[in-house]
Design an enzyme around this catalytic site. Sequence first.
Site, PDB file in Angstrom:
ATOM      1  N   ASP A 103       0.841  -1.193   0.000  1.00  0.00           N
ATOM      2  CA  ASP A 103       0.000   0.000   0.000  1.00  0.00           C
ATOM      3  C   ASP A 103       0.873   1.240   0.000  1.00  0.00           C
ATOM      4  O   ASP A 103       1.731   1.411   0.863  1.00  0.00           O
ATOM      5  CB  ASP A 103      -0.902  -0.013   1.245  1.00  0.00           C
ATOM      6  CG  ASP A 103      -1.816   1.205   1.314  1.00  0.00           C
ATOM      7  OD1 ASP A 103      -2.932   1.122   0.779  1.00  0.00           O
ATOM      8  OD2 ASP A 103      -1.399   2.227   1.906  1.00  0.00           O
ATOM      9  N   TYR A 108       2.739   9.832   0.175  1.00  0.00           N
ATOM     10  CA  TYR A 108       3.782   9.217   0.991  1.00  0.00           C
ATOM     11  C   TYR A 108       5.189   9.430   0.428  1.00  0.00           C
ATOM     12  O   TYR A 108       6.165   9.366   1.174  1.00  0.00           O
ATOM     13  CB  TYR A 108       3.549   7.711   1.133  1.00  0.00           C
ATOM     14  CG  TYR A 108       2.227   7.305   1.718  1.00  0.00           C
ATOM     15  CD1 TYR A 108       1.441   8.191   2.449  1.00  0.00           C
ATOM     16  CD2 TYR A 108       1.740   6.009   1.532  1.00  0.00           C
ATOM     17  CE1 TYR A 108       0.222   7.801   2.985  1.00  0.00           C
ATOM     18  CE2 TYR A 108       0.538   5.610   2.058  1.00  0.00           C
ATOM     19  CZ  TYR A 108      -0.226   6.508   2.777  1.00  0.00           C
ATOM     20  OH  TYR A 108      -1.437   6.112   3.288  1.00  0.00           O
ATOM     21  N   LYS A 138      -2.936   5.870  -4.103  1.00  0.00           N
ATOM     22  CA  LYS A 138      -4.054   6.759  -3.796  1.00  0.00           C
ATOM     23  C   LYS A 138      -3.921   8.114  -4.489  1.00  0.00           C
ATOM     24  O   LYS A 138      -2.802   8.616  -4.674  1.00  0.00           O
ATOM     25  CB  LYS A 138      -4.156   6.972  -2.277  1.00  0.00           C
ATOM     26  CG  LYS A 138      -4.238   5.677  -1.477  1.00  0.00           C
ATOM     27  CD  LYS A 138      -4.285   5.945   0.003  1.00  0.00           C
ATOM     28  CE  LYS A 138      -4.047   4.683   0.800  1.00  0.00           C
ATOM     29  NZ  LYS A 138      -2.632   4.266   0.787  1.00  0.00           N
ATOM     30  N   HIS A 171      -7.899   9.401  -1.682  1.00  0.00           N
ATOM     31  CA  HIS A 171      -7.285   9.385  -0.356  1.00  0.00           C
ATOM     32  C   HIS A 171      -8.189   9.994   0.725  1.00  0.00           C
ATOM     33  O   HIS A 171      -8.311   9.442   1.821  1.00  0.00           O
ATOM     34  CB  HIS A 171      -5.955  10.139  -0.401  1.00  0.00           C
ATOM     35  CG  HIS A 171      -4.955   9.653   0.593  1.00  0.00           C
ATOM     36  ND1 HIS A 171      -3.602   9.649   0.355  1.00  0.00           N
ATOM     37  CD2 HIS A 171      -5.106   9.143   1.837  1.00  0.00           C
ATOM     38  CE1 HIS A 171      -2.969   9.166   1.417  1.00  0.00           C
ATOM     39  NE2 HIS A 171      -3.856   8.857   2.335  1.00  0.00           N
TER      40      HIS A 171
END
Length: 373
Positions: A103, A108, A138, A171
């Site tokens: 994931d 990120y 996402k 997200h």
Amino acid sequence: MALGGRCGGLHTGAMAFTAPHYIRPYKRKIHKKLIFYKLYNSKKKLYNSKKDGIPSRETTINSSNGRRPIPLIGLGTATRTESGDQVKAAVIEAIKVGYRHFDTASLYGTEKPLGEAIKEALRLGLIKSRAELFITTKLWCNSTEGHLVVPALNQSLRELGLEYVDLYLIHWPLKLNQDDVKSPITKESIAAINIKDVWEGMEKCQNLGLTKSIGVSNFYPRIIEEILSIAKIPPVVNQVEMNPLWQQKKLIDFCKKKDILVTGYSPLGAYNIVWGHNRVMECDVLQDIAMSRGKTVAQVSLRWMYEQGVSFVVKSFNIEWMKQNLDIFDWSLTEEEVIKISCIPQQKHLYLSGTMLKEPHDVLSEIDAGLSY
């Protein structure tokens, strides 16, 4: 049959049995003669099918290719401390010990090292093809406009070095008017999402073959219902905060009725991460169960998640912890232990108000309220 909302009694039909020992279930032994029925939470039919009596490590979700498997345990890659090289090394080790679901997200900054790890795993022969892995990424909030969705996923695919992802999620249900994901968030940059417009962009991603499935993250019933009312391709996953201290029972029941798989993030409270907390790992109930069973607190928490019929992503780059977190399938919690966990006081941890923006904002407040469902 249902458990009493305050764990003060057990109810079956019109009959009610008061069990005063449940007020402090982790300190006293529950009278087993009272537990003559099947406990709903531990014995209910799970998403997780069994083959030859062996608990499955995967379930299935709808996709452009029909029902496709999704591993129930994923490795999370959200980090603010590890370097790209550390993420890459951790993913390679995770593949070695058995992880197949990873994931990530554009926010990120780990899409590139994840992609590099996949390439290296193929080179080393750890996997035979990319198809052996399930990759989730996402859409960040600065691209939640219909015409920006496809370009955003194409950018993620370039970072990952992949032709497609297995699952693409929105997200958060909001819009940020900013060019860069790392730009400071101001009150003026936050706006309500046009979900019809954005969902059409998500459907286009699937129709173009850029993702096999589409879903949402941090969405609550009202806005999910709004999507379902206009969707040609319904969302198949809703990724939300979930752990024994925030059990999300109502949201799970809602999503199951809509054939939406709940994926829990922070199943251990995002322990030792800047936005996380230590309450799960330091919970007396979980510690007592772990000690009595010869398991870790993490294993008890993840086994409980599994028994709720959900999938989850857990972040650890420690090899031994990675192995331990996978070791949850050949044992189960007792009915007594599940009752104890169900009685843990509930507390949501992640709120946008005060985290994304210090000052009050109506859009953030509405999301926080919806996710307190």
